[in-house]
Design a protein around this motif. Structure first.
Motif, PDB file in Angstrom:
ATOM      1  N   ARG A 185       0.826  -1.210   0.000  1.00  0.00           N
ATOM      2  CA  ARG A 185       0.000   0.000   0.000  1.00  0.00           C
ATOM      3  C   ARG A 185       0.857   1.256   0.000  1.00  0.00           C
ATOM      4  NH1 ARG A 185      -5.635   0.272   3.101  1.00  0.00           N
ATOM      5  NH2 ARG A 185      -5.542   2.193   1.899  1.00  0.00           N
ATOM      6  N   GLN A 186       1.991   1.196   0.677  1.00  0.00           N
ATOM      7  CA  GLN A 186       2.901   2.332   0.687  1.00  0.00           C
ATOM      8  C   GLN A 186       3.325   2.698  -0.733  1.00  0.00           C
ATOM      9  OE1 GLN A 186       6.406   1.700   3.069  1.00  0.00           O
ATOM     10  NE2 GLN A 186       7.476   3.463   2.225  1.00  0.00           N
ATOM     11  N   PHE A 187       3.426   1.667  -1.595  1.00  0.00           N
ATOM     12  CA  PHE A 187       3.823   1.898  -2.984  1.00  0.00           C
ATOM     13  C   PHE A 187       2.611   1.935  -3.909  1.00  0.00           C
ATOM     14  CE2 PHE A 187       7.690   0.364  -0.965  1.00  0.00           C
ATOM     15  CZ  PHE A 187       8.603   1.316  -1.405  1.00  0.00           C
ATOM     16  N   ARG A 188       1.433   2.176  -3.315  1.00  0.00           N
ATOM     17  CA  ARG A 188       0.199   2.479  -4.050  1.00  0.00           C
ATOM     18  C   ARG A 188      -0.416   1.294  -4.777  1.00  0.00           C
ATOM     19  NH1 ARG A 188      -0.315   7.895  -3.620  1.00  0.00           N
ATOM     20  NH2 ARG A 188       1.581   9.153  -3.358  1.00  0.00           N
ATOM     21  N   ALA A 189      -0.150   0.091  -4.318  1.00  0.00           N
ATOM     22  CA  ALA A 189      -0.819  -1.070  -4.895  1.00  0.00           C
ATOM     23  C   ALA A 189      -2.227  -1.194  -4.319  1.00  0.00           C
ATOM     24  CB  ALA A 189      -0.030  -2.341  -4.594  1.00  0.00           C
ATOM     25  N   HIS A 190      -3.146  -1.709  -5.128  1.00  0.00           N
ATOM     26  CA  HIS A 190      -4.464  -2.082  -4.620  1.00  0.00           C
ATOM     27  C   HIS A 190      -4.310  -3.440  -3.941  1.00  0.00           C
ATOM     28  CE1 HIS A 190      -8.810  -2.363  -4.348  1.00  0.00           C
ATOM     29  NE2 HIS A 190      -8.710  -3.614  -4.793  1.00  0.00           N
ATOM     30  N   CYS A 191      -4.844  -3.584  -2.733  1.00  0.00           N
ATOM     31  CA  CYS A 191      -4.609  -4.794  -1.930  1.00  0.00           C
ATOM     32  C   CYS A 191      -5.908  -5.521  -1.653  1.00  0.00           C
ATOM     33  CB  CYS A 191      -3.915  -4.427  -0.619  1.00  0.00           C
ATOM     34  SG  CYS A 191      -2.305  -3.631  -0.851  1.00  0.00           S
ATOM     35  N   VAL A 192      -5.933  -6.812  -1.964  1.00  0.00           N
ATOM     36  CA  VAL A 192      -7.128  -7.624  -1.763  1.00  0.00           C
ATOM     37  C   VAL A 192      -6.778  -8.850  -0.922  1.00  0.00           C
ATOM     38  CG1 VAL A 192      -6.725  -8.760  -3.995  1.00  0.00           C
ATOM     39  CG2 VAL A 192      -8.980  -8.914  -2.911  1.00  0.00           C
ATOM     40  N   GLU A 193      -7.649  -9.149   0.019  1.00  0.00           N
ATOM     41  CA  GLU A 193      -7.479 -10.324   0.885  1.00  0.00           C
ATOM     42  C   GLU A 193      -8.517 -11.371   0.513  1.00  0.00           C
ATOM     43  OE1 GLU A 193      -6.629 -10.738   5.487  1.00  0.00           O
ATOM     44  OE2 GLU A 193      -8.727 -10.210   5.176  1.00  0.00           O
ATOM     45  N   LEU A 194      -8.062 -12.588   0.281  1.00  0.00           N
ATOM     46  CA  LEU A 194      -8.943 -13.715  -0.013  1.00  0.00           C
ATOM     47  C   LEU A 194      -8.710 -14.753   1.071  1.00  0.00           C
ATOM     48  CD1 LEU A 194      -7.514 -12.644  -2.915  1.00  0.00           C
ATOM     49  CD2 LEU A 194      -9.266 -14.144  -3.835  1.00  0.00           C
ATOM     50  N   ASN A 195      -9.733 -15.002   1.892  1.00  0.00           N
ATOM     51  CA  ASN A 195      -9.514 -15.827   3.074  1.00  0.00           C
ATOM     52  C   ASN A 195     -10.837 -16.384   3.576  1.00  0.00           C
ATOM     53  OD1 ASN A 195      -7.839 -16.980   4.967  1.00  0.00           O
ATOM     54  ND2 ASN A 195      -7.155 -15.064   5.871  1.00  0.00           N
ATOM     55  N   LEU A 196     -10.749 -17.419   4.392  1.00  0.00           N
ATOM     56  CA  LEU A 196     -11.957 -17.952   5.029  1.00  0.00           C
ATOM     57  C   LEU A 196     -12.569 -16.938   5.978  1.00  0.00           C
ATOM     58  CD1 LEU A 196     -11.294 -21.692   5.998  1.00  0.00           C
ATOM     59  CD2 LEU A 196     -13.158 -20.803   4.574  1.00  0.00           C
ATOM     60  N   ASP A 197     -11.715 -16.237   6.711  1.00  0.00           N
ATOM     61  CA  ASP A 197     -12.147 -15.220   7.671  1.00  0.00           C
ATOM     62  C   ASP A 197     -11.212 -14.028   7.563  1.00  0.00           C
ATOM     63  OD1 ASP A 197     -14.225 -16.828   9.170  1.00  0.00           O
ATOM     64  OD2 ASP A 197     -12.459 -18.071   9.545  1.00  0.00           O
ATOM     65  N   ARG A 198     -11.593 -12.922   8.177  1.00  0.00           N
ATOM     66  CA  ARG A 198     -10.711 -11.769   8.217  1.00  0.00           C
ATOM     67  C   ARG A 198      -9.434 -12.131   8.977  1.00  0.00           C
ATOM     68  NH1 ARG A 198     -12.884  -6.631   6.911  1.00  0.00           N
ATOM     69  NH2 ARG A 198     -14.640  -6.993   5.501  1.00  0.00           N
ATOM     70  N   SER A 199      -8.298 -11.676   8.466  1.00  0.00           N
ATOM     71  CA  SER A 199      -7.020 -11.970   9.105  1.00  0.00           C
ATOM     72  C   SER A 199      -6.705 -10.918  10.156  1.00  0.00           C
ATOM     73  CB  SER A 199      -5.905 -11.988   8.046  1.00  0.00           C
ATOM     74  OG  SER A 199      -5.630 -10.662   7.619  1.00  0.00           O
ATOM     75  N   ALA A 200      -5.562 -11.089  10.814  1.00  0.00           N
ATOM     76  CA  ALA A 200      -5.131 -10.147  11.845  1.00  0.00           C
ATOM     77  C   ALA A 200      -4.789  -8.780  11.260  1.00  0.00           C
ATOM     78  CB  ALA A 200      -3.928 -10.708  12.598  1.00  0.00           C
ATOM     79  N   VAL A 201      -4.515  -8.729   9.942  1.00  0.00           N
ATOM     80  CA  VAL A 201      -4.174  -7.448   9.292  1.00  0.00           C
ATOM     81  C   VAL A 201      -5.223  -7.083   8.246  1.00  0.00           C
ATOM     82  CG1 VAL A 201      -1.696  -7.608   9.741  1.00  0.00           C
ATOM     83  CG2 VAL A 201      -2.650  -8.674   7.673  1.00  0.00           C
ATOM     84  N   SER A 202      -6.417  -7.584   8.436  1.00  0.00           N
ATOM     85  CA  SER A 202      -7.479  -7.390   7.447  1.00  0.00           C
ATOM     86  C   SER A 202      -7.775  -5.922   7.173  1.00  0.00           C
ATOM     87  CB  SER A 202      -8.748  -8.096   7.925  1.00  0.00           C
ATOM     88  OG  SER A 202      -9.734  -8.095   6.919  1.00  0.00           O
ATOM     89  N   SER A 203      -7.674  -5.087   8.194  1.00  0.00           N
ATOM     90  CA  SER A 203      -8.015  -3.670   8.027  1.00  0.00           C
ATOM     91  C   SER A 203      -7.069  -2.950   7.071  1.00  0.00           C
ATOM     92  CB  SER A 203      -8.013  -2.961   9.385  1.00  0.00           C
ATOM     93  OG  SER A 203      -6.725  -3.031   9.982  1.00  0.00           O
ATOM     94  N   ASP A 204      -5.916  -3.551   6.766  1.00  0.00           N
ATOM     95  CA  ASP A 204      -4.972  -2.913   5.859  1.00  0.00           C
ATOM     96  C   ASP A 204      -5.317  -3.148   4.388  1.00  0.00           C
ATOM     97  OD1 ASP A 204      -3.272  -1.798   7.831  1.00  0.00           O
ATOM     98  OD2 ASP A 204      -2.341  -3.739   8.143  1.00  0.00           O
ATOM     99  N   PHE A 205      -6.261  -4.041   4.122  1.00  0.00           N
ATOM    100  CA  PHE A 205      -6.650  -4.336   2.744  1.00  0.00           C
ATOM    101  C   PHE A 205      -7.823  -3.458   2.315  1.00  0.00           C
ATOM    102  CE2 PHE A 205      -4.404  -8.101   4.085  1.00  0.00           C
ATOM    103  CZ  PHE A 205      -3.729  -8.514   2.944  1.00  0.00           C
ATOM    104  N   GLN A 206      -7.849  -3.116   1.050  1.00  0.00           N
ATOM    105  CA  GLN A 206      -8.940  -2.313   0.517  1.00  0.00           C
ATOM    106  C   GLN A 206     -10.120  -3.150   0.043  1.00  0.00           C
ATOM    107  OE1 GLN A 206      -5.674  -1.444  -1.614  1.00  0.00           O
ATOM    108  NE2 GLN A 206      -5.785   0.784  -1.574  1.00  0.00           N
ATOM    109  N   GLU A 207      -9.862  -4.444  -0.199  1.00  0.00           N
ATOM    110  CA  GLU A 207     -10.904  -5.316  -0.736  1.00  0.00           C
ATOM    111  C   GLU A 207     -10.814  -6.665  -0.051  1.00  0.00           C
ATOM    112  OE1 GLU A 207     -12.237  -7.186  -5.091  1.00  0.00           O
ATOM    113  OE2 GLU A 207     -10.601  -5.712  -4.965  1.00  0.00           O
TER     114      GLU A 207
END
Length: 224
Positions: A185-207
């Motif tokens: 994200r610091q380098f302006r990438a769009h970040c997506v999390e694909l997971n069974l549940d929200r991870s410990a760093v889920s809030s850092d993802f945009q999708e």
């Protein structure tokens, strides 16, 4: 579009390989500190070898699933860097042309004496000798707790150049991998999390896409 994908234990779990973050703190009936640290190997190498022989056999018997195959298809068609925390070879057997194994590989051996690496035999024990120096100090070529992951400089470069970063089947509890999303994200990438549940760093993802990897990863790949 440049894509960096990080995969964790959740993607291999659907091929029948157990994750290590069980609620009881055990991993295949062993405490992590007894089988996955340099100290454990120094203390009881025979136990460590038996544990990894069993894991090696389980990984060899497992088959790539739909998520592995979808990512392989993505990597063949686009500019993709595939990074995995997993030590199995399911991505490769699923067709991925190149994978960065930041935590090493079960099918490789490492000499604790000279650092030489070679394809691991199916069964290793305390008599397994290094083919380079002859020392009987062979260990699995996996990154244990307290050791530095592999290829971090290369991974950092890929995160810096990525337009899209995806984390699949990761808990967000293991660093430095858990910090990759913030770097991307610091380098302006769009970040997506694909997971069974929200991870410990889920809030850092945009999708977020929630569900089994075998269901959500092929659909996500198709959408790209």
């Amino acid at each position: 579009m440049r894509i960096t994908v990080l995969t964790g234990a959740g993607i291999s779990a659907e091929s029948g390989l157990r994750t290590f973050r069980a609620e009881d703190g055990l991993w295949e009936e062993h405490r992590l500190e007894d089988v996955a640290t340099p100290e454990a190997y120094a203390r009881d190498p025979a136990l460590v070898h038996r544990f990894y022989n069993a894991r090696r056999a389980a990984a060899a018997a497992a088959q790539p699933n739909a998520a592995h195959r979808a990512l392989a298809d993505l990597a063949r068609k686009h500019d993709v860097t595939l990074v995995t925390q997993n030590v199995d070879d399911l991505h490769e057997r699923g067709g991925a042309p190149y994978v960065i194994h930041m935590h090493g590989r079960l099918n490789r051996a490492l000499c604790a004496a000279c650092g030489h690496r070679w394809p691991s035999p199916a069964v290793m024990d305390v008599t397994t000798a290094c083919p380079d120096c002859g020392s009987r100090s062979a260990r699995p070529d996996v990154v244990w707790f307290g050791e530095m992951p592999y290829d971090l400089d290369d991974i950092t470069e890929e995160l810096e150049r990525a337009d899209l970063f995806a984390a699949i089947g990761t808990s967000g509890n293991v660093y430095p991998a858990a910090g990759f999303v913030r770097m991307a994200r610091q380098f302006r990438a769009h970040c997506v999390e694909l997971n069974l549940d929200r991870s410990a760093v889920s809030s850092d993802f945009q999708e977020h896409l929630t569900g089994p990897a075998t269901e959500i990863v092929p659909g996500w790949v198709a959408s790209l």
